[in-house]
Design a protein around this motif. Structure first.
Motif, short mmCIF file in Angstrom:
data_model
loop_
_atom_site.label_atom_id
_atom_site.label_comp_id
_atom_site.label_asym_id
_atom_site.label_seq_id
_atom_site.Cartn_x
_atom_site.Cartn_y
_atom_site.Cartn_z
N ALA A 56 23.47 -59.99 11.02
CA ALA A 56 23.54 -60.81 12.22
C ALA A 56 22.32 -60.60 13.13
N VAL A 109 18.83 -62.26 12.45
CA VAL A 109 18.59 -63.64 12.85
C VAL A 109 18.65 -63.70 14.37
N ALA A 110 17.47 -63.76 14.97
CA ALA A 110 17.42 -63.72 16.42
C ALA A 110 17.85 -65.06 17.02
N HIS A 111 17.36 -66.13 16.45
CA HIS A 111 17.68 -67.46 16.95
C HIS A 111 17.79 -68.41 15.78
N THR A 112 18.69 -69.33 15.87
CA THR A 112 18.73 -70.39 14.87
C THR A 112 18.81 -71.72 15.58
N TRP A 113 18.41 -72.72 14.87
CA TRP A 113 18.45 -74.07 15.43
C TRP A 113 18.70 -75.02 14.28
N GLU A 114 19.67 -75.86 14.43
CA GLU A 114 19.95 -76.84 13.38
C GLU A 114 20.08 -78.22 14.00
N ARG A 152 12.35 -75.54 21.46
CA ARG A 152 12.79 -74.25 20.91
C ARG A 152 11.64 -73.26 20.80
N MET A 188 24.44 -64.49 20.41
CA MET A 188 23.58 -64.94 19.29
C MET A 188 23.86 -66.41 19.00
N PRO A 189 22.95 -67.31 19.36
CA PRO A 189 23.22 -68.72 19.07
C PRO A 189 23.11 -68.97 17.57
N ARG A 190 24.19 -69.31 16.99
CA ARG A 190 24.20 -69.41 15.52
C ARG A 190 25.06 -70.59 15.12
N GLY A 191 24.58 -71.34 14.16
CA GLY A 191 25.39 -72.39 13.57
C GLY A 191 25.56 -73.61 14.45
N ARG A 192 24.75 -73.71 15.47
CA ARG A 192 24.86 -74.88 16.33
C ARG A 192 24.21 -76.07 15.64
#
Lengths: 186, 137
Positions: free
Chosen positions: A43, A46-51, A71, B1-5
């Motif tokens: 966990a 992964v510092a930041h994710t963007w989808e 971002r 933790m911003p995840r899966g957005r």
């Protein structure tokens, strides 16, 4: 089904790795071997994710850049490196929009998933651009179109470019994975 | 933790090509100066290509100057539009001069594709206008 791996930054080789490796890599987990062993659970790797998911139309390009710029700004990504990411992602999305969908296929989408990974005390971006169709580079340049620079641009800008062309299933599309050069950690 | 957005965006939210890329044409004697501002991509590049085409087709214009110093983004489609225009200008023996200054969003894609060896690049419009037609010959 094959994955084409192109090394950027002047490395000369490309290789195709067996399909059975695709599944694990496509889950986009933390890179194996990155960071000291046992130091970071998945966990926190992964510092930041963007989808984002968008229709595979030309207007999508500007929307992707707007979102990605925001971002990259939030991540305080260095300006020069951020431009390179924007250029590379834009080319991958352009390819998806331009090549992936046969004329008359109205419901195609492009998905972009970006995450920050630690790498050797620094950080890099992993950006995955996935479409729901077949991404097929034109084998022969159309006369006077001179649109053959997308892939060379991506490999020049990124540390690594992986292209996974899907099989025959309807939604088994093409995934382009871009690994940015690393930048200093904040 | 911003995840899966997952942001789902529809095409309706996208600005039109005219908003993303603006091209002004200005006659200066026998020269036509195109001032380009905004983002050149696969969506907007046809606007740039059409504007340069109008200038090249104008019999009263001897030199076309394309000022890209206010362009924020230039991709493969934009580069292709420039190369296509450059070749068309060459066929007419009419110079196409491209002003880039140090504008990195434009200079970077030109350099990584090696097109600085193909296109005629200038630091400012005055320099592009100052060079006589057929310089070097």
């Amino acid at each position: 089904m094959a994955r084409l791996v192109l090394r950027g930054r002047g490395a000369s080789h490309s290789r195709v790795v067996p399909a059975h490796r695709d599944q694990s890599e496509d889950r986009a987990g933390p890179p194996s071997g990155a960071g000291p062993a046992g130091a970071a659970p998945a966990a926190s790797a992964v510092a930041h994710t963007w989808e984002i998911r968008l229709p595979a139309v030309l207007e999508t390009l500007g929307l992707v850049r707007t979102g990605l710029r925001r971002r990259l700004g939030q991540l305080a990504w260095p300006d020069d490196a951020a431009l390179d990411v924007l250029l590379a992602v834009n080319e991958a999305v352009s390819n998806a929009v331009e090549h992936a969908f046969p004329p008359g296929a109205p419901d195609g989408t492009v998905e972009i998933a970006a995450e920050v990974e630690p790498v050797g005390g620094r950080r890099r971006l992993r950006v995955r651009i996935r479409d729901t169709g077949r991404w097929l580079p034109r084998p022969v340049p159309e006369p006077d179109v001179n649109r053959r620079r997308g892939l060379p641009m991506m490999t020049a800008l990124m540390a690594e470019v992986l292209i996974h062309r899907g099989g025959q299933a309807p939604d088994d599309g093409t995934t382009v994975t871009l690994l940015s050069p690393s930048v200093p950690t904040l | 933790m911003p995840r899966g957005r997952l942001d789902v965006v529809t095409g309706d939210q996208a600005p039109a090509a005219e908003q993303l890329l603006r091209v002004e044409l200005r006659r200066m004697g026998v020269a036509m100066v195109l001032t380009v501002a905004g983002e050149v991509d696969m969506f907007t590049a046809p606007r740039l290509e059409a504007a340069v085409g109008r200038s090249l087709a104008d019999a009263a214009v001897d030199v076309t100057v394309v000022d890209l110093t206010r362009v924020d983004f230039l991709d493969d489609a934009g580069l292709s539009a420039l190369v296509t225009a450059h070749r068309a200008a060459e066929r007419q023996d009419e110079p196409l001069r491209i002003v880039v200054d140090h504008n990195r969003p434009v200079v970077r894609p030109i350099q990584i594709t090696g097109l600085e060896r193909v296109l005629a690049l200038y630091y400012d419009v005055a320099e592009a206008l100052g060079e006589p037609h057929g310089s070097g010959g």
